[in-house]
Write a protein that holds these residues in place. Structure first.
Motif, PDB file in Angstrom:
ATOM      1  N   LEU A   1       0.821  -1.209   0.000  1.00 45.98           N
ATOM      2  CA  LEU A   1       0.000   0.000   0.000  1.00 45.98           C
ATOM      3  C   LEU A   1       0.859   1.264   0.000  1.00 45.98           C
ATOM      4  O   LEU A   1       0.414   2.332  -0.423  1.00 45.98           O
ATOM      5  N   GLY A   2       2.105   1.129   0.442  1.00 45.14           N
ATOM      6  CA  GLY A   2       3.015   2.263   0.433  1.00 45.14           C
ATOM      7  C   GLY A   2       3.311   2.775  -0.961  1.00 45.14           C
ATOM      8  O   GLY A   2       3.745   3.920  -1.137  1.00 45.14           O
ATOM      9  N   ASN A   3       3.073   1.943  -1.972  1.00 53.27           N
ATOM     10  CA  ASN A   3       3.254   2.368  -3.361  1.00 53.27           C
ATOM     11  C   ASN A   3       2.071   3.204  -3.846  1.00 53.27           C
ATOM     12  O   ASN A   3       2.173   3.879  -4.872  1.00 53.27           O
ATOM     13  N   PHE A   4       0.962   3.140  -3.121  1.00 53.58           N
ATOM     14  CA  PHE A   4      -0.249   3.858  -3.505  1.00 53.58           C
ATOM     15  C   PHE A   4      -0.500   5.063  -2.601  1.00 53.58           C
ATOM     16  O   PHE A   4      -1.109   6.029  -3.019  1.00 53.58           O
ATOM     17  N   GLU A   5      -0.038   4.965  -1.358  1.00 54.12           N
ATOM     18  CA  GLU A   5      -0.068   6.086  -0.423  1.00 54.12           C
ATOM     19  C   GLU A   5       1.248   6.051   0.360  1.00 54.12           C
ATOM     20  O   GLU A   5       1.421   5.226   1.266  1.00 54.12           O
ATOM     21  N   PRO A   6       2.221   6.907  -0.008  1.00 53.32           N
ATOM     22  CA  PRO A   6       3.579   6.851   0.546  1.00 53.32           C
ATOM     23  C   PRO A   6       3.674   6.841   2.062  1.00 53.32           C
ATOM     24  O   PRO A   6       4.600   6.244   2.622  1.00 53.32           O
ATOM     25  N   SER A   7       2.747   7.481   2.756  1.00 53.30           N
ATOM     26  CA  SER A   7       2.846   7.548   4.217  1.00 53.30           C
ATOM     27  C   SER A   7       2.789   6.168   4.876  1.00 53.30           C
ATOM     28  O   SER A   7       3.300   5.984   5.978  1.00 53.30           O
ATOM     29  N   PHE A   8       2.204   5.182   4.195  1.00 58.45           N
ATOM     30  CA  PHE A   8       2.164   3.821   4.739  1.00 58.45           C
ATOM     31  C   PHE A   8       3.559   3.204   4.837  1.00 58.45           C
ATOM     32  O   PHE A   8       3.771   2.257   5.589  1.00 58.45           O
ATOM     33  N   GLN A   9       4.513   3.734   4.077  1.00 56.85           N
ATOM     34  CA  GLN A   9       5.872   3.191   4.108  1.00 56.85           C
ATOM     35  C   GLN A   9       6.522   3.359   5.477  1.00 56.85           C
ATOM     36  O   GLN A   9       7.419   2.592   5.844  1.00 56.85           O
ATOM     37  N   ILE A  10       6.070   4.334   6.251  1.00 55.58           N
ATOM     38  CA  ILE A  10       6.635   4.554   7.588  1.00 55.58           C
ATOM     39  C   ILE A  10       6.448   3.322   8.470  1.00 55.58           C
ATOM     40  O   ILE A  10       7.323   2.968   9.265  1.00 55.58           O
ATOM     41  N   LEU A  11       5.314   2.646   8.327  1.00 53.84           N
ATOM     42  CA  LEU A  11       5.029   1.469   9.154  1.00 53.84           C
ATOM     43  C   LEU A  11       5.965   0.306   8.863  1.00 53.84           C
ATOM     44  O   LEU A  11       6.004  -0.663   9.621  1.00 53.84           O
ATOM     45  N   GLU A  12       6.723   0.388   7.764  1.00 54.23           N
ATOM     46  CA  GLU A  12       7.591  -0.710   7.353  1.00 54.23           C
ATOM     47  C   GLU A  12       9.003  -0.603   7.927  1.00 54.23           C
ATOM     48  O   GLU A  12       9.850  -1.452   7.665  1.00 54.23           O
ATOM     49  N   LEU A  13       9.298   0.443   8.704  1.00 57.74           N
ATOM     50  CA  LEU A  13      10.640   0.618   9.261  1.00 57.74           C
ATOM     51  C   LEU A  13      10.878  -0.337  10.435  1.00 57.74           C
ATOM     52  O   LEU A  13      10.172  -0.254  11.450  1.00 57.74           O
ATOM     53  N   PRO A  14      11.849  -1.249  10.342  1.00 56.37           N
ATOM     54  CA  PRO A  14      12.178  -2.105  11.484  1.00 56.37           C
ATOM     55  C   PRO A  14      12.587  -1.272  12.704  1.00 56.37           C
ATOM     56  O   PRO A  14      13.257  -0.254  12.576  1.00 56.37           O
ATOM     57  N   TYR A  15      12.152  -1.710  13.866  1.00 52.67           N
ATOM     58  CA  TYR A  15      12.426  -1.057  15.147  1.00 52.67           C
ATOM     59  C   TYR A  15      11.869   0.360  15.239  1.00 52.67           C
ATOM     60  O   TYR A  15      12.384   1.189  15.977  1.00 52.67           O
TER      61      TYR A  15
END
Length: 338
Positions: A108-122
């Motif tokens: 979903l981060g490819n469709f709404e960039p802010s979702f990419q934040i949830l993918e950061l380890p730790y």
């Protein structure tokens, strides 16, 4: 004669007015009725896991609740095993309306960039911090952005448990992963963070992981316990390190085009069904995670508990730099969340 003509004119005018009013009523009903005509409709729900996976069980619970709460008017047909395509295909299908529901996470981060934040380890201090984020204002803001910018409606976040690291050598400290050829999903946040920790992250589709480990194309992989168990990783890896590096989720997303075709009563039923299915799935994940870890130990996997503080310290060196590129405000809200 003039009186007769006047009366006839008035009658004709009333008939025209009545006819226009009737047509207008029909048009409004058609525009807003959704499936109010009583016809049964079947909606499609897709996911990438097998029929035996916990996602399937959660999806079945959702379908059961939707049918019950709409008195059989709305049915949900489930398509597992990437039958409707991979995550990206299904997300595009949600936008077009060719897919009605899908269980999707990081893509979903490819469709709404802010979702990419949830993918950061730790990124999250612990499980409680994670839950406060996704079930609170931060999670709702992410949902709002997804709806506005991608026309995809997130109905719920399903928990999947923390991601752990499997390998063919024991992992007890940060030095043990230096240069380790580690399979990661095709998600930029994870690639950058594992590089910062010293590993050699190798993006690869989940369907290729088992063979990749078997043939030594990769040396390790990381996933929640149910994924590790369901993928039979215990057959090709000897160790599992409890790194807890990322608290995992999957969204139950819905096409907003489909949503807008439904009546308010059907929309309410779907929201209620999603809530019931979420509670069911989250409880199931907790039960099965403990059970499956024990089963993998019984099959020969050895568990290590590395010092994750040094892992987290290395990972955090790239957090802000990455967040500044996609959604610094969301990142800051998560970091400051108490």
């Amino acid at each position: 004669m003039k009186k007769i003509l006047l009366v006839l004119t008035l009658i004709a005018g009333m008939l025209v007015f009545a006819g226009c009013g009737s047509d207008s009523g029909k048009d409004n009903t058609k525009a807003n009725s959704g499936t109010a005509d009583g016809k049964q409709i079947t909606l499609k729900l897709g996911h990438i896991q097998s029929e035996n996976d916990l996602w399937q069980k959660g999806a079945e619970k959702f379908a059961e609740e939707v049918e019950k709460r709409t008195n059989g008017q709305v049915k949900v047909k489930i398509y597992p095993n990437s039958t409707l395509g991979g995550d990206r295909d299904m997300a595009e299908g949600l936008q077009m309306g060719s897919v009605d529901f899908a269980l999707i996470a990081g893509v979903l981060g490819n469709f709404e960039p802010s979702f990419q934040i949830l993918e950061l380890p730790y990124l999250f201090r612990d499980e409680e911090h994670f839950k406060k984020a996704i079930y609170g204002p931060v999670g709702q803001e992410l949902n709002d952005r997804l709806l506005k910018n991608a026309n995809i409606r997130n109905l719920a976040y399903w928990e999947r448990g923390p991601r752990e690291l499997t390998s063919n050598k024991p992992i007890n400290s940060l030095k043990d992963i230096q240069g380790l050829k580690l399979r990661v999903p095709e998600i930029p946040a994870m690639v950058e963070t594992w590089k910062a920790m010293g590993a050699n992250p190798t993006p690869m589709a989940w369907g290729e992981v088992y063979t990749g480990l078997q043939q030594n194309v990769i040396e390790a992989q990381e996933n929640p316990i149910p994924f590790i168990y369901g993928g039979r990783i215990y057959e090709v890896q000897k160790y599992i390190a409890m790194t807890h590096h990322k608290y995992e989720y999957v969204t139950m997303s819905m096409s907003n085009k489909t949503w807008e075709k439904l009546t308010p009563e059907q929309q309410k039923a779907i929201q209620e069904a999603a809530k019931v299915a979420t509670d069911y799935e989250n409880n199931l994940v907790k039960q099965e995670t403990e059970k499956e870890l024990k089963e993998m130990e019984a099959k020969g996997m050895k568990v290590t508990n590395p010092n994750i503080e040094e892992f987290a310290a290395a990972a955090k060196t790239v957090h802000k730099k990455f967040a500044d590129k996609v959604a610094p405000d969301i990142y800051q809200k998560i970091v400051e969340l108490k």
